[in-house]
Write a protein that holds these residues in place. Structure first.
Motif, PDB file in Angstrom:
ATOM      1  N   ARG A   1      72.129   6.884  82.701  1.00  0.00           N
ATOM      2  CA  ARG A   1      71.932   7.787  83.607  1.00  0.00           C
ATOM      3  C   ARG A   1      73.404   7.615  84.681  1.00  0.00           C
ATOM      4  NH1 ARG A   1      66.655   9.267  86.700  1.00  0.00           N
ATOM      5  NH2 ARG A   1      66.902  11.575  86.711  1.00  0.00           N
TER       6      ARG A   1
ATOM      7  N   PRO B   1      78.424  12.588  84.231  1.00  0.00           N
ATOM      8  CA  PRO B   1      79.412  13.211  83.659  1.00  0.00           C
ATOM      9  C   PRO B   1      80.729  13.657  84.461  1.00  0.00           C
ATOM     10  CG  PRO B   1      78.082  14.975  83.620  1.00  0.00           C
ATOM     11  CD  PRO B   1      77.524  13.681  84.455  1.00  0.00           C
TER      12      PRO B   1
ATOM     13  N   GLU C   1      80.427  18.001  79.343  1.00  0.00           N
ATOM     14  CA  GLU C   1      79.252  17.443  78.661  1.00  0.00           C
ATOM     15  C   GLU C   1      79.069  15.888  78.672  1.00  0.00           C
ATOM     16  OE1 GLU C   1      79.761  18.062  74.375  1.00  0.00           O
ATOM     17  OE2 GLU C   1      81.454  16.823  74.355  1.00  0.00           O
ATOM     18  N   GLN C   2      78.006  15.284  78.728  1.00  0.00           N
ATOM     19  CA  GLN C   2      77.632  13.837  78.682  1.00  0.00           C
ATOM     20  C   GLN C   2      77.386  13.485  77.322  1.00  0.00           C
ATOM     21  OE1 GLN C   2      78.901  11.108  79.339  1.00  0.00           O
ATOM     22  NE2 GLN C   2      78.127  10.671  81.446  1.00  0.00           N
ATOM     23  N   ASP C   3      78.196  12.978  76.725  1.00  0.00           N
ATOM     24  CA  ASP C   3      77.750  12.222  75.458  1.00  0.00           C
ATOM     25  C   ASP C   3      77.962  10.745  75.168  1.00  0.00           C
ATOM     26  OD1 ASP C   3      80.359  12.317  75.141  1.00  0.00           O
ATOM     27  OD2 ASP C   3      80.853  13.556  73.591  1.00  0.00           O
TER      28      ASP C   3
ATOM     29  N   LEU D   1      76.139   7.800  76.005  1.00  0.00           N
ATOM     30  CA  LEU D   1      74.624   7.765  76.209  1.00  0.00           C
ATOM     31  C   LEU D   1      74.118   6.476  75.966  1.00  0.00           C
ATOM     32  CD1 LEU D   1      73.760  11.182  74.204  1.00  0.00           C
ATOM     33  CD2 LEU D   1      73.906  10.691  76.792  1.00  0.00           C
TER      34      LEU D   1
ATOM     35  N   GLU E   1      68.529   8.021  75.723  1.00  0.00           N
ATOM     36  CA  GLU E   1      69.269   8.962  76.548  1.00  0.00           C
ATOM     37  C   GLU E   1      69.656  10.117  75.781  1.00  0.00           C
ATOM     38  OE1 GLU E   1      71.990   9.228  80.476  1.00  0.00           O
ATOM     39  OE2 GLU E   1      72.377   7.538  78.967  1.00  0.00           O
TER      40      GLU E   1
ATOM     41  N   ALA F   1      71.739  13.853  75.126  1.00  0.00           N
ATOM     42  CA  ALA F   1      73.186  14.506  75.678  1.00  0.00           C
ATOM     43  C   ALA F   1      72.941  15.736  76.540  1.00  0.00           C
ATOM     44  CB  ALA F   1      74.081  14.697  74.482  1.00  0.00           C
ATOM     45  N   THR F   2      73.877  16.123  77.580  1.00  0.00           N
ATOM     46  CA  THR F   2      73.634  17.470  78.180  1.00  0.00           C
ATOM     47  C   THR F   2      74.984  18.060  77.659  1.00  0.00           C
ATOM     48  OG1 THR F   2      74.501  16.173  80.016  1.00  0.00           O
ATOM     49  CG2 THR F   2      72.019  16.753  79.862  1.00  0.00           C
TER      50      THR F   2
ATOM     51  N   ASP G   1      71.735  19.800  84.638  1.00  0.00           N
ATOM     52  CA  ASP G   1      72.479  18.360  85.156  1.00  0.00           C
ATOM     53  C   ASP G   1      72.031  17.417  84.387  1.00  0.00           C
ATOM     54  OD1 ASP G   1      73.565  16.342  86.865  1.00  0.00           O
ATOM     55  OD2 ASP G   1      74.359  18.079  88.081  1.00  0.00           O
ATOM     56  N   HIS G   2      72.935  16.644  84.267  1.00  0.00           N
ATOM     57  CA  HIS G   2      72.628  15.424  83.443  1.00  0.00           C
ATOM     58  C   HIS G   2      71.697  14.344  83.839  1.00  0.00           C
ATOM     59  CE1 HIS G   2      73.297  12.557  80.002  1.00  0.00           C
ATOM     60  NE2 HIS G   2      73.541  11.576  80.937  1.00  0.00           N
TER      61      HIS G   2
ATOM     62  N   ARG H   1      64.593  18.898  80.233  1.00  0.00           N
ATOM     63  CA  ARG H   1      65.272  18.556  81.381  1.00  0.00           C
ATOM     64  C   ARG H   1      65.255  19.597  82.227  1.00  0.00           C
ATOM     65  NH1 ARG H   1      69.060  14.203  81.752  1.00  0.00           N
ATOM     66  NH2 ARG H   1      69.435  14.574  79.451  1.00  0.00           N
TER      67      ARG H   1
END
Length: 697
Positions: free
Chosen positions: A588, A591, A616-618, A620, A626, A628-629, A663-664, A681
């Motif tokens: 958590r 990003p 993006e958040q990869d 993880l 977790e 990705a977003t 949002d991530h 999410r």
């Protein structure tokens, strides 16, 4: 327009203006200031600044703190947002409300610290840049203090009446917020009443409505002070009642938080020695359930949890000129009692205490010196805390089956008490401003005790201390304190036309507490813990363990005064969190993001078009499953009009293009109402107008 370009030395000013007293309490190398209400100031430590209005995007002030370098927001409900700072959040941050430290009441942090700082009552949020000073108390990293509005002492013996009131609303959830202070003061005494009321319905988003996101919160209290030849005495009393409020990422929703605050303080100068002393008390009573604000489960699965937390503390500090600067030293103490019970309203024999009669005690001492050290200014400090912890006996009703009874018996037979010495040390240096430039650097060692959820969670349930991720966790009685080794370097630049404040930082955290697989055979239900977790819907429970981690990154804010009435301001954030004991990422982590605002400024009004771009958040955490977003861009337009002295109007439109985004750091929906599928999410809010009117005098 050059007065708008000096927030680098006066902090980050986001809504209106601060009072002179507040300005003089902060040092630009040490703190950011998010200013919410007050009057223009000029101070030796701060350049004069008339800050912009900020978009009114909700009742939670973590929406404000998320706008500073290094910060982000964890959205667990309209009133339950958490501040993340350079990848750390929750109890790892040293958060205060009006200078007061206290424990949240909910085991899932439905009431994080800033839940108790309604925006209509907040004058300023002061951010400790990078790390908190040892004089502010323990904490693993940075911190923040939400300072309340109050009527200050007058300059003459004549009595004068004053007020500072705000009313606002948002169309995206039909919300209303109103509050402020009214009172009177002379040179010898001051008194003001304070109050706020906020309510809203379910939040809309691009594809419908986020069910179960309505809220209500009310606060009332008073602040008073008196000056005599014997010293200055102040008293602050406050009652907060949070009513039914939805928390879709959690297994339950808020039914109420009934919370009382009291603080008595004394200050006096004994010649060259300044004394500050105070005692404080906070009491939280909390009820949450899984059926009032969401589709009710079968009778045997209905749950209502009662939680309470009581914090008692005191501190005394002395300050004097010494060794070419100013030294402050003091002692402080804090005792926190927690208790949580889970019941079934349909079955009087169903009761269990997953966190029974827990007591956390801390007694600390610190010394901190601020002054010139050769060619640089510096602040160096040392803090030592003695920490003690204990828990009572777990209790189960007759309706509980044998498996949890066996876990309770093992918990009750274990040694549940202990003590630990923690040591914090901070050294900060910064150069005097030359050619518009000041360099700064920090070295620190900070420690943080395990939370009571992490240590005493004997029953496999989804109490996660605010992660709201749907995982089931159990605690570990032998957890060690977390130890962070911190270094950062940056500079502050401010010319008549531009400002820039970049920072590079690295944090190595030994004994970082992280949820990890319960055993080496995840999914194989070969232990009591895994069997009970499987019956509760998660056959792969996580055990809080000490691991090793590192967090590093880069953030900055800056701006440039363009020709004519235009200027541009921005904030850039990048943080990485990694495990050092295994090849995995921390869980958590926000990003990368960039926020840019283009402002047109006239003499009594201004208008801003703002873009917030999130990558993006990869990166993880495989350990925590977790997901990705995607990245997104959201546009907001807002303006501010100084109608006349003491009256200003702010208005605008958030999410102009009605962008659908996630949002991530938001949790996953567990509420069957609304248009967000269970398990998805939670999305960001949709397009909506907002308005705020402030009246002060």
């Amino acid at each position: 327009m050059t007065q708008y370009l000096s927030p680098l030395l006066s902090g980050v000013a986001l809504i209106a203006m601060a009072s002179p007293a507040l300005a003089q309490q902060t040092d630009p190398a040490l703190q950011d200031v998010i200013l919410v209400a007050g009057s223009r100031f000029d101070s030796p430590a701060h350049q004069a600044v008339t800050p912009d209005a900020t978009p009114l995007l909700g009742s939670d002030i973590t929406l404000l703190t998320a706008r500073i370098p290094g910060a982000a927001r964890i959205g667990n409900g309209e009133l339950s947002g958490q501040m993340q700072y350079r990848g750390l959040f929750g109890e790892r941050l040293n958060l205060r409300v009006d200078g007061q430290r206290f424990a949240s009441g909910g085991p899932n942090l439905m009431d994080p610290v800033f839940h108790y700082a309604p925006a209509p009552l907040v004058q300023a949020v002061i951010i400790d840049r990078g790390v908190s000073p040892v004089s502010a108390g323990p904490g693993l990293a940075g911190g923040a203090d939400a300072v309340f509005k109050r009527i200050g002492f007058g300059e003459t013996g004549d009595t004068a009446l004053h007020h500072d009131l705000t009313v606002g609303g948002r169309s995206v959830n039909d919300s209303l917020s109103v509050g402020g202070v009214v009172g009177a003061a002379s040179a010898d005494w001051r008194v003001n009443l304070l109050g706020a009321w906020e309510e809203g319905s379910d939040t809309g988003f691009a594809d419908g409505v986020i069910g179960g996101t309505g809220f209500e919160r009310g606060v009332f209290g008073l602040s008073a002070g008196a000056r005599t030849t014997l010293g200055e005495v102040s008293l602050d009393l406050r009652r907060q009642n949070t009513g039914p409020s939805g928390n879709p990422p959690f297994p339950m929703d808020i039914q109420y938080f009934d919370t009382d605050f009291a603080r008595l303080a004394y200050a006096h100068d004994f010649g060259a020695i300044h004394l500050d002393a105070s005692v404080h008390h906070t009491d939280v009573t909390h009820l949450m359930d899984n059926f009032s604000l969401r589709p009710s489960p079968a009778a045997m699965q209905t749950r209502a949890s009662l939680a309470d937390a009581t914090t008692r503390g005191g501190e005394i500090a002395l300050g004097l000129e010494a060794w070419g600067g100013r030294v402050e030293f003091g002692v402080d103490t804090e005792t926190v009692d927690h208790h949580v019970s889970i019941t079934n309203p349909a079955n009087a024999d169903f009761i269990v205490t997953p966190f029974p009669d827990i007591r956390l005690e801390r007694t600390g001492a610190f010394i901190e010196w601020t002054g010139p050290l050769g060619p640089v200014q510096s602040q160096v400090g040392l803090r030592v805390d003695q920490n003690r912890h204990d828990a009572g006996t777990a209790v189960l009703g007759s309706a509980l089956p044998m498996a949890p009874r066996m876990l309770a018996n093992a918990f009750n037979a274990a040694d549940r008490s202990g003590d630990e010495l923690t040591v914090d040390a901070v050294a900060r240096v910064w150069t005097p401003v030359r050619n518009h430039l000041s360099w700064r650097a920090t070295l620190a060692r900070k420690q943080q005790m395990p939370g009571y959820i992490q240590r005493y969670g004997w029953l496999p349930i989804s109490a996660s201390g605010g992660l709201a991720d749907g995982n089931i966790y159990v605690g570990d009685l032998v957890l060690e304190p977390e130890t962070a080794w911190i270094t950062e370097i940056g500079f502050d630049y401010a010319s008549p036309r531009a400002y820039l404040r970049p920072t590079l930082y690295y944090r190595q955290v030994d004994n970082y507490i992280q949820g990890t697989p319960f055993d080496s055979t995840p999914g194989l239900l070969d232990t009591l813990v895994e069997m009970i977790a499987g019956m509760n819907g998660d056959p792969t429970p996580l055990l809080w363990r000490n691991t090793d981690a590192r967090l590093y990154g880069f953030d900055l804010d800056g701006g440039y005064d363009l020709d004519g009435p235009l200027r541009i301001d921005g904030v850039l954030n990048y943080v990485r969190g990694e495990r050092r004991d295994i090849d995995d990422n921390l869980y958590r982590i926000a990003p990368p993001s960039l926020q840019l605002g283009l402002t047109w400024e006239a003499s009594i009004w201004l208008a801003t078009l703002e873009a917030r771009a999130v990558a993006e958040q990869d990166k993880l955490s495989a350990t925590n499953s977790e997901t990705a977003t995607d990245g997104y861009v959201v546009l907001t337009a807002y303006g501010d009009w100084q109608v006349r002295d003491g009256v200003r109007l702010s208005l605008g439109v958030e999410n102009l293009l009605d962008e659908a985004y996630q949002d991530h750091l938001s949790g996953f929906n567990r509420n069957g109402f609304g248009d967000v599928p269970v398990g998805e999410r939670l999305p960001g809010s949709g397009r909506g107008a907002f308005l705020r009117l402030s009246i002060a005098g």
